[in-house]
Write a protein that holds these residues in place. Structure first.
Motif, PDB file in Angstrom:
ATOM      1  N   HIS A 208       0.880  -1.088  -0.077  1.00 29.60           N
ATOM      2  CA  HIS A 208      -0.152  -0.091  -0.083  1.00 29.60           C
ATOM      3  C   HIS A 208       0.883   1.114  -0.140  1.00 29.60           C
ATOM      4  O   HIS A 208       1.999   1.361   0.509  1.00 29.60           O
ATOM      5  CB  HIS A 208      -0.774  -0.024   1.225  1.00 29.60           C
ATOM      6  CG  HIS A 208      -0.321   0.058   2.384  1.00 29.60           C
ATOM      7  ND1 HIS A 208       0.257   1.300   2.894  1.00 29.60           N
ATOM      8  CD2 HIS A 208       0.010  -0.843   3.567  1.00 29.60           C
ATOM      9  CE1 HIS A 208       0.752   1.154   4.188  1.00 29.60           C
ATOM     10  NE2 HIS A 208       0.825  -0.061   4.410  1.00 29.60           N
ATOM     11  N   PRO A 209       0.472   2.368  -0.559  1.00 28.55           N
ATOM     12  CA  PRO A 209       1.082   3.386  -0.524  1.00 28.55           C
ATOM     13  C   PRO A 209       1.593   4.181   1.071  1.00 28.55           C
ATOM     14  O   PRO A 209       0.566   3.839   1.922  1.00 28.55           O
ATOM     15  CB  PRO A 209       0.350   4.585  -1.278  1.00 28.55           C
ATOM     16  CG  PRO A 209      -0.750   3.982  -2.087  1.00 28.55           C
ATOM     17  CD  PRO A 209      -0.768   2.619  -1.313  1.00 28.55           C
ATOM     18  N   ALA A 212      -1.155   5.722   3.357  1.00 25.83           N
ATOM     19  CA  ALA A 212      -2.756   5.341   2.850  1.00 25.83           C
ATOM     20  C   ALA A 212      -3.878   5.315   4.002  1.00 25.83           C
ATOM     21  O   ALA A 212      -3.387   4.959   5.338  1.00 25.83           O
ATOM     22  CB  ALA A 212      -2.562   3.878   2.442  1.00 25.83           C
ATOM     23  N   THR A 213      -4.917   5.788   3.594  1.00 24.39           N
ATOM     24  CA  THR A 213      -5.880   6.001   4.712  1.00 24.39           C
ATOM     25  C   THR A 213      -7.064   4.724   4.785  1.00 24.39           C
ATOM     26  O   THR A 213      -7.559   4.502   5.846  1.00 24.39           O
ATOM     27  CB  THR A 213      -6.798   7.411   4.693  1.00 24.39           C
ATOM     28  OG1 THR A 213      -7.185   7.465   3.376  1.00 24.39           O
ATOM     29  CG2 THR A 213      -5.763   8.491   4.874  1.00 24.39           C
ATOM     30  N   ILE A 215      -7.049   0.668   3.785  1.00 24.54           N
ATOM     31  CA  ILE A 215      -6.266  -0.428   3.689  1.00 24.54           C
ATOM     32  C   ILE A 215      -7.284  -1.764   3.619  1.00 24.54           C
ATOM     33  O   ILE A 215      -6.984  -2.591   3.667  1.00 24.54           O
ATOM     34  CB  ILE A 215      -5.526  -0.829   4.983  1.00 24.54           C
ATOM     35  CG1 ILE A 215      -4.626   0.567   5.392  1.00 24.54           C
ATOM     36  CG2 ILE A 215      -4.506  -1.975   4.669  1.00 24.54           C
ATOM     37  CD1 ILE A 215      -3.635   0.978   4.421  1.00 24.54           C
ATOM     38  N   ASP A 238       0.061   4.402   9.128  1.00 25.89           N
ATOM     39  CA  ASP A 238      -0.329   3.059   8.422  1.00 25.89           C
ATOM     40  C   ASP A 238      -0.747   2.062   9.212  1.00 25.89           C
ATOM     41  O   ASP A 238      -1.432   1.461   8.997  1.00 25.89           O
ATOM     42  CB  ASP A 238       0.901   2.787   7.565  1.00 25.89           C
ATOM     43  CG  ASP A 238       1.124   3.679   6.230  1.00 25.89           C
ATOM     44  OD1 ASP A 238      -0.059   4.718   6.046  1.00 25.89           O
ATOM     45  OD2 ASP A 238       2.322   4.177   5.834  1.00 25.89           O
TER      46      ASP A 238
END
Length: 408
Positions: A208-209, A212-213, A215, A238
């Motif tokens: 994931h970047p 990220a908000t 997941i 994260d």
């Protein structure tokens, strides 16, 4: 613009809030005296600022104050700058600190990608580096410096301390949710090796970047993989978001976190975090020395519980100043030789010593988050389950020296 790519008003506002971004520890030095300046290159305002941030600068400042504010007759100055988790900004700040302020040592926190770039520059300029917020194994591996030390557990130590124990307790099949940058990649790779070495298997991985908000898609894929364990190769916000969303999906019993900071536990709340186990090299309530120091820090920072990084900043700066005094110079080669010779004696850690590659080896503690009923205060977060000897967490390759072994 020196020391920040943001407008001066923004910098001033953050300085007022933190109260720590540039700290002078004594009266201005005499004209003939050049201060010894230590630069803290850190995430002071972004996603990792709770792990390190202004409290990293405060911890370094406390170390200099406790040393007496001077070394070799020179005033000690601690200068904190915000790299915003951007490697180009971090490298630019490092150059400015050396060229414009005469800084001779860096404390490095925040994203590992920033710290590795700064350490590479510092190696060229023969500047001492103390990594207190970078957990990537590259700091004392391929990206090591003969003038550098890594004071927090590497991804290899974290993985070996947690993954092996989980496999032995029945968690054989692993699936990783990984933050897509150097730290996440390293932690997933090292954990995968530890899982396989313990007799388990890795059935998949999804990334994931950073920052990220949401997941949810990664959690759904991990849940459908058939894995016994969902290993979290991420950190900070994260990690917090992943654990919160895993609870919504009802899969927290499968989730294993390998790097959890005290501020993450506070952000999650004990009702969500209770029962999570992780490996740490420092917990504020572990012994008399750590408690005494933590209470002093919390008295100055609004009762924010110290993290492993905050303790590492204090310990490393204190040790660095002792080494400068022993060497009689701030020249990086002589100082780092003295740092390896001197015992680490602040009492925070179990059996600490510095390896030839700059990694600070110490015992780890396996801790478990307490339930709300068990906790006696907002700072009473963990119980210590067991101590893991530091010498059991390394492979022979970890103990080799940095390629440039002389400090000429």
């Amino acid at each position: 613009m020196p020391f920040s790519s943001r407008p001066r008003t923004s910098w001033t506002r953050r300085a007022a809030v933190a109260g720590l971004l540039a700290t002078t520890l004594a009266a201005p030095a005499l004209a003939a005296e050049t201060p010894l300046r230590i630069g803290v290159i850190e995430d002071l305002s972004g996603m990792y600022s709770g792990n390190g941030g202004p409290n990293m600068v405060l911890a370094a400042t406390m170390a200099a104050e406790d040393f007496g504010g001077k070394v070799l007759g020179r005033t000690i100055e601690v200068i904190g700058v915000d790299h915003q988790n951007k490697p180009d900004i971090g490298s630019g700040l490092a150059r400015q600190l050396v060229d414009q302020r005469g800084v001779t040592a860096f404390v490095l926190g925040g994203a590992s990608s920033v710290g590795l770039g700064v350490q590479a520059y510092a190696k060229e300029r023969k500047i001492t580096t103390m990594v207190t917020g970078g957990y990537a194994s590259q700091f004392s591996g391929p990206g090591c410096s003969p003038y550098g030390t890594q004071w927090v557990p590497s991804t290899g130590e974290l993985a070996n301390a947690v993954a092996g124990a989980v496999v032995q307790s029945g968690g054989k099949k692993w699936y990783f949710i990984t933050a897509d940058y150097v730290f996440g990649h390293g932690l997933a790779a090292d954990a995968g090796k530890a899982v396989k070495a313990a007799g388990g298997t890795v059935v998949g991985e999804i990334r994931h970047p950073l920052g990220a908000t949401d997941i949810s898609s990664q959690l759904i894929q991990a849940q459908s993989s058939g894995a016994d364990v969902i290993g979290l190769a991420n950190a900070g916000p994260d990690l917090v978001n992943t654990i919160k969303q895993a609870r919504e999906f009802g899969i927290t019993s499968k989730v294993v976190a390998m790097l959890v900071f005290t501020n993450n536990t506070v952000a999650l709340g004990l009702d969500v975090a209770q029962g999570i186990r992780m490996a740490v090299n420092f917990y504020w309530d572990a012994n008399d020395a750590s408690r005494a120091w933590a209470k002093r820090l919390m008295a100055r920072n609004g009762n924010v519980v110290p993290t492993m990084g905050h303790a590492a900043a204090y310990s490393s700066v204190r040790h660095y100043l002792r080494a400068v005094e022993k060497a009689g110079t701030d020249e990086a080669g002589a100082v780092n030789k003295a740092m390896k010779e001197l015992p680490i004696d602040d009492g925070f850690y179990g059996n600490p010593r510095i390896q030839a590659n700059g990694r600070v080896v110490m015992d780890m503690m396996l801790v478990e988050v307490k339930s709300p009923k068990e906790s006696k205060s907002k700072a009473d977060l963990y119980r210590v389950i067991e101590t893991i000897p530091g010498n059991t967490l390394f492979t022979p390759a970890d103990k080799s020296g940095c390629p440039l072994t002389t400090a000429g």
